[in-house]
Design a protein around this motif. Sequence first.
Motif, PDB file in Angstrom:
ATOM      1  N   UNK A  12     -56.226  -9.982  -9.455  1.00 19.14           N
ATOM      2  CA  UNK A  12     -54.806 -10.324  -9.314  1.00 19.14           C
ATOM      3  C   UNK A  12     -54.612 -11.024  -7.983  1.00 19.14           C
ATOM      4  N   UNK A  13     -53.621 -11.866  -7.911  1.00 18.32           N
ATOM      5  CA  UNK A  13     -53.303 -12.532  -6.646  1.00 18.32           C
ATOM      6  C   UNK A  13     -52.535 -11.589  -5.731  1.00 18.32           C
ATOM      7  N   UNK A  14     -52.638 -11.838  -4.452  1.00 16.67           N
ATOM      8  CA  UNK A  14     -51.882 -11.047  -3.479  1.00 16.67           C
ATOM      9  C   UNK A  14     -50.390 -11.105  -3.818  1.00 16.67           C
ATOM     10  N   UNK A  15     -49.760  -9.927  -3.740  1.00 17.70           N
ATOM     11  CA  UNK A  15     -48.360  -9.814  -4.106  1.00 17.70           C
ATOM     12  C   UNK A  15     -48.135  -9.412  -5.549  1.00 17.70           C
ATOM     13  N   UNK A  16     -49.196  -9.431  -6.328  1.00 17.24           N
ATOM     14  CA  UNK A  16     -49.099  -9.093  -7.736  1.00 17.24           C
ATOM     15  C   UNK A  16     -49.166  -7.598  -7.987  1.00 17.24           C
ATOM     16  N   UNK A  17     -49.217  -7.250  -9.261  1.00 17.31           N
ATOM     17  CA  UNK A  17     -49.210  -5.844  -9.674  1.00 17.31           C
ATOM     18  C   UNK A  17     -50.292  -5.569 -10.703  1.00 17.31           C
ATOM     19  N   UNK A  18     -50.748  -4.334 -10.708  1.00 17.28           N
ATOM     20  CA  UNK A  18     -51.665  -3.827 -11.726  1.00 17.28           C
ATOM     21  C   UNK A  18     -51.305  -2.379 -12.016  1.00 17.28           C
ATOM     22  N   UNK A  19     -51.618  -1.939 -13.226  1.00 18.66           N
ATOM     23  CA  UNK A  19     -51.395  -0.542 -13.583  1.00 18.66           C
ATOM     24  C   UNK A  19     -52.700   0.035 -14.099  1.00 18.66           C
ATOM     25  N   UNK A  20     -53.141   1.109 -13.455  1.00 22.92           N
ATOM     26  CA  UNK A  20     -54.349   1.815 -13.868  1.00 22.92           C
ATOM     27  C   UNK A  20     -53.974   3.042 -14.694  1.00 22.92           C
ATOM     28  N   UNK A  21     -54.818   3.345 -15.665  1.00 20.55           N
ATOM     29  CA  UNK A  21     -54.628   4.539 -16.487  1.00 20.55           C
ATOM     30  C   UNK A  21     -55.929   5.328 -16.525  1.00 20.55           C
ATOM     31  N   UNK A  22     -55.802   6.627 -16.678  1.00 23.19           N
ATOM     32  CA  UNK A  22     -56.979   7.484 -16.778  1.00 23.19           C
ATOM     33  C   UNK A  22     -56.656   8.650 -17.691  1.00 23.19           C
ATOM     34  N   UNK A  23     -57.427   8.780 -18.746  1.00 23.76           N
ATOM     35  CA  UNK A  23     -57.249   9.879 -19.688  1.00 23.76           C
ATOM     36  C   UNK A  23     -58.379  10.883 -19.517  1.00 23.76           C
ATOM     37  N   UNK A  24     -58.015  12.146 -19.369  1.00 24.09           N
ATOM     38  CA  UNK A  24     -58.990  13.219 -19.208  1.00 24.09           C
ATOM     39  C   UNK A  24     -59.143  13.983 -20.512  1.00 24.09           C
ATOM     40  N   UNK A  25     -60.358  14.420 -20.774  1.00 23.26           N
ATOM     41  CA  UNK A  25     -60.610  15.283 -21.926  1.00 23.26           C
ATOM     42  C   UNK A  25     -61.646  16.324 -21.535  1.00 23.26           C
ATOM     43  N   UNK A  26     -61.608  17.443 -22.225  1.00 19.20           N
ATOM     44  CA  UNK A  26     -62.582  18.486 -21.978  1.00 19.20           C
ATOM     45  C   UNK A  26     -62.207  19.477 -20.897  1.00 19.20           C
ATOM     46  N   UNK A  27     -60.990  19.401 -20.375  1.00 17.35           N
ATOM     47  CA  UNK A  27     -60.562  20.336 -19.316  1.00 17.35           C
ATOM     48  C   UNK A  27     -60.031  21.616 -19.967  1.00 17.35           C
ATOM     49  N   UNK A  28     -60.945  22.455 -20.408  1.00 18.55           N
ATOM     50  CA  UNK A  28     -60.549  23.613 -21.220  1.00 18.55           C
ATOM     51  C   UNK A  28     -59.779  24.658 -20.409  1.00 18.55           C
ATOM     52  N   UNK A  29     -59.935  24.659 -19.080  1.00 17.34           N
ATOM     53  CA  UNK A  29     -59.197  25.608 -18.238  1.00 17.34           C
ATOM     54  C   UNK A  29     -57.889  25.029 -17.729  1.00 17.34           C
ATOM     55  N   UNK A  30     -57.643  23.789 -18.045  1.00 16.13           N
ATOM     56  CA  UNK A  30     -56.417  23.157 -17.594  1.00 16.13           C
ATOM     57  C   UNK A  30     -56.621  22.393 -16.300  1.00 16.13           C
ATOM     58  N   UNK A  31     -55.680  21.529 -15.991  1.00 18.38           N
ATOM     59  CA  UNK A  31     -55.766  20.653 -14.824  1.00 18.38           C
ATOM     60  C   UNK A  31     -54.698  21.010 -13.814  1.00 18.38           C
ATOM     61  N   UNK A  32     -55.118  21.147 -12.553  1.00 20.05           N
ATOM     62  CA  UNK A  32     -54.175  21.397 -11.470  1.00 20.05           C
ATOM     63  C   UNK A  32     -53.716  20.110 -10.797  1.00 20.05           C
TER      64      UNK A  32
END
Length: 116
Positions: A12-32
């Motif tokens: 991206x050019x300076x001054x621009x925007x981006x959106x990152x995403x992250x999906x978690x799986x397997x956290x059987x005890x839950x996420x803090x």
Amino acid sequence: QVQLVESGGGLVQAGGSLRLSCAASGAIFGIDIMGWGRQAPGKQRNLIATVTSPGTIAYVDSVKGRFTISMDNTKDTVYLQMNSLKAEDTAVYYCYVHTRNQRDSWGQGTQVTVSS
């Protein structure tokens, strides 16, 4: 074992925007805590934004006012909206999770390059 799948990096050019995403799986005890870290070439990886499951948010000074972290608890997904990007934001960005059984996990990383 928690698996993290990141998406949204790019060029991206300076001054621009981006959106990152992250999906978690397997956290059987839950996420803090979910968050994002970054590592520029020749530098250490550092956390830059975190959000707790109750919704407490923290940023490092260098991204305050420009980046916004959010979490969808129902999907174990964390987002990072990055606005007013600067060349110094160029780095590999990593998703981070701290689970309720006190384990930390990092994603594989996604490259963000800001051209000046």
